[in-house]
Design an enzyme around this catalytic site. Structure first.
Site, short mmCIF file in Angstrom:
data_model
loop_
_atom_site.label_atom_id
_atom_site.label_comp_id
_atom_site.label_asym_id
_atom_site.label_seq_id
_atom_site.Cartn_x
_atom_site.Cartn_y
_atom_site.Cartn_z
N THR A 63 0.92 -1.37 -0.19
CA THR A 63 0.10 -0.03 0.19
C THR A 63 0.82 1.23 0.07
O THR A 63 0.31 2.59 0.10
CB THR A 63 -0.87 0.08 1.30
N THR A 102 -9.09 -0.60 -4.93
CA THR A 102 -8.83 0.76 -4.60
C THR A 102 -9.24 1.68 -5.61
O THR A 102 -9.33 1.23 -7.14
CB THR A 102 -7.12 1.08 -4.46
N ASP A 103 -9.60 2.97 -5.37
CA ASP A 103 -10.09 4.11 -5.91
C ASP A 103 -8.85 4.37 -7.30
O ASP A 103 -9.09 5.03 -8.16
CB ASP A 103 -10.16 5.17 -5.45
N TYR A 126 1.21 1.37 -7.98
CA TYR A 126 0.27 0.88 -7.11
C TYR A 126 -1.09 0.61 -7.83
O TYR A 126 -1.59 -0.65 -7.57
CB TYR A 126 0.24 1.92 -5.89
N TRP A 151 -9.30 6.26 0.63
CA TRP A 151 -8.96 6.93 1.77
C TRP A 151 -9.11 6.33 2.89
O TRP A 151 -10.02 6.92 3.91
CB TRP A 151 -9.75 8.32 1.41
N1 LIG Z 1 -4.86 2.50 2.84
C1 LIG Z 1 -5.83 3.08 1.96
O1 LIG Z 1 -6.02 4.60 2.04
C2 LIG Z 1 -6.47 2.39 0.95
C3 LIG Z 1 -7.23 2.85 -0.12
C4 LIG Z 1 -7.89 2.15 -0.94
C5 LIG Z 1 -7.86 0.94 -0.96
N2 LIG Z 1 -7.08 0.49 -0.07
C6 LIG Z 1 -6.93 -1.12 -0.06
O2 LIG Z 1 -7.62 -1.71 1.23
C7 LIG Z 1 -6.67 -2.90 1.46
C8 LIG Z 1 -6.24 -2.79 3.06
O3 LIG Z 1 -5.22 -1.69 2.90
P1 LIG Z 1 -4.66 -1.35 4.45
O4 LIG Z 1 -4.84 0.13 4.60
O5 LIG Z 1 -5.22 -2.01 5.55
O6 LIG Z 1 -3.19 -1.32 4.34
P2 LIG Z 1 -2.09 -1.87 5.42
O7 LIG Z 1 -2.26 -1.35 6.77
O8 LIG Z 1 -0.86 -1.45 4.58
O9 LIG Z 1 -2.15 -3.43 5.57
C9 LIG Z 1 -1.73 -4.21 4.34
C10 LIG Z 1 -1.29 -5.36 5.06
O10 LIG Z 1 -0.89 -6.42 3.99
C11 LIG Z 1 0.44 -7.11 4.77
N3 LIG Z 1 1.01 -7.69 3.51
C12 LIG Z 1 2.16 -6.99 2.57
N4 LIG Z 1 2.72 -8.12 1.71
C13 LIG Z 1 2.01 -9.25 2.19
C14 LIG Z 1 2.31 -10.59 1.67
N5 LIG Z 1 3.33 -10.72 0.86
N6 LIG Z 1 1.76 -11.35 2.34
C15 LIG Z 1 0.75 -11.16 3.24
N7 LIG Z 1 0.63 -10.10 3.83
C16 LIG Z 1 1.35 -8.91 3.13
C17 LIG Z 1 1.27 -5.86 5.21
O11 LIG Z 1 2.09 -6.62 6.12
P3 LIG Z 1 3.50 -5.67 6.39
O12 LIG Z 1 3.07 -4.43 7.13
O13 LIG Z 1 4.28 -6.57 7.28
O14 LIG Z 1 4.06 -5.34 5.11
C18 LIG Z 1 0.06 -5.52 5.99
O15 LIG Z 1 -0.31 -6.08 7.14
C19 LIG Z 1 -5.61 -3.04 0.49
O16 LIG Z 1 -6.20 -3.93 -0.35
C20 LIG Z 1 -5.60 -1.55 -0.19
O17 LIG Z 1 -4.98 -1.76 -1.45
C21 LIG Z 1 -6.29 1.01 0.98
#
Ligand SMILES: NC(=O)c1ccc[n+]([C@@H]2O[C@H](COP(=O)([O-])OP(=O)(O)OC[C@H]3O[C@@H](n4cnc5c(N)ncnc54)[C@H](OP(=O)(O)O)[C@@H]3O)[C@@H](O)[C@H]2O)c1
Length: 296
Positions: A63, A102-103, A126, A151
């Protein structure tokens, strides 16, 4: 026996909230990265075969939007290949897969809210790798729900809301971009939306496909920051001015879509869960982070 839910990426901000929420009514297998690296196809297959969950929810992702620009191989492995491995294992065992996207699959050129069928055109690594992950899931396993959100903020992990709270303690003013608009979405609402979709899918009321789900209403990063700082000030924090700036005055390695408002109406109509207005949730999350529970 009640089959468990398998939550992958269980230590991220969404994964943790989802595990909290899901474990109130379900048996949950929470797999953090140390339990399951989704880029390892055989490990994915093994864990799914052992847990035999009734559904898999993938919250794991790469992310770090800016870092991805110079680390595209890792972003591709996690955002594009990992979801395919999960979809393959889910298809082999006949298990629904819910996958979060994601957006940032959009370029932000549309003047109003994005609907599911709008053309995708990611601006950076990304968004491109997340879009490829969506495609690989669709092509591998028909029993999928892809939930695009935006977001994301909440009490766990790192996010914009927590950064603004920290900066409002450290600085005398905040400068935040005011020409990118979108929908702040709380992890609690994404968790509830995923569980509503999972419950429909697992009870045979399958409504497979791609959906948008985001907080109700739209704002800019500046508007979001202003709401966060105001809520913090009401909860006893410092009140600092939030100055609007232009994207061009805050250069970043990855380009961001100027508009990423998501239209959630298709999700709400099919699954019945709607987010409250983003301002309401923002105030709740700020309060939960700043005010001790006994004083609330
Ligand atoms: N954050 C945003 O604003 C946002 C916006 C739109 C969509 N999204 C989507 O929402 C979802 C959740 O995002 P989030 O905000 O919760 O992200 P996050 O807090 O960064 O969490 C992502 C998790 O995935 C883990 N990860 C990374 N590589 C991995 C692997 N190879 N195998 C297993 N786990 C792995 C990370 O572990 P490590 O920390 O150890 O790397 C982390 O715990 C994602 O699909 C993201 O694309 C997020």
């Amino acid at each position: 026996m009640n089959r468990p839910l398998l939550v992958v990426g269980a230590k991220g901000q969404l994964g943790r909230q989802l595990c909290d929420e899901a474990s109130r009514h379900n048996n949950v297998v929470a797999a953090g990265r140390e339990d399951l690296d989704i880029t390892q196809a055989e490990a994915v297959r093994r864990l799914v075969g052992e847990a035999l969950p009734r559904a898999i929810i993938n919250c794991a992702a790469y992310t770090a939007v800016d870092k991805a620009e110079s680390d595209s191989e890792a972003a591709h492995a996690i955002n594009a290949l990992g979801p395919e491995y999960l979809a393959r294992a889910a298809a082999e065992y006949g298990i629904p897969l819910l996958h979060v996207s994601t957006d940032y699959v959009f370029d932000g050129g549309k003047s109003d809210a994005y609907r599911e069928a709008d053309p995708i055109a990611p601006l950076g690594v990304y968004g491109r790798t997340k879009e490829e992950g969506e495609r690989r899931v669709r092509n591998t396993h028909s029993e999928h729900i892809i939930l695009r959100t935006s977001w994301v903020y909440g009490p766990y992990g790192n996010n914009f809301l927590k950064t603004m709270l920290r900066l409002s303690r450290e600085r005398d003013e905040l400068r935040v971009v005011a020409d990118q608009r979108g929908c702040p979405t709380a992890t609690i609402d994404i968790a509830r939306a995923l569980l509503a979709a999972e419950s429909a899918a697992s009870s045979g009321r399958a409504k497979w496909g791609t959906y948008h789900f985001a907080g109700a209403g739209v704002t800019t990063w500046h508007g979001f920051a202003h709401e966060i700082v105001s809520a913090a000030a009401r909860a006893g924090g410092r009140s600092v001015p939030v100055i609007p700036i232009a994207t061009k005055d805050y250069p970043t390695p990855a380009k961001r879509p100027p508009n990423s408002e998501l239209d959630s109406s298709r999700f709400v109509e099919r699954f019945g869960y709607k987010s409250p207005p983003w301002q309401e949730r923002t105030r709740e999350v700020v309060e939960a982070l700043l005010v001790p529970a006994e004083a609330r």
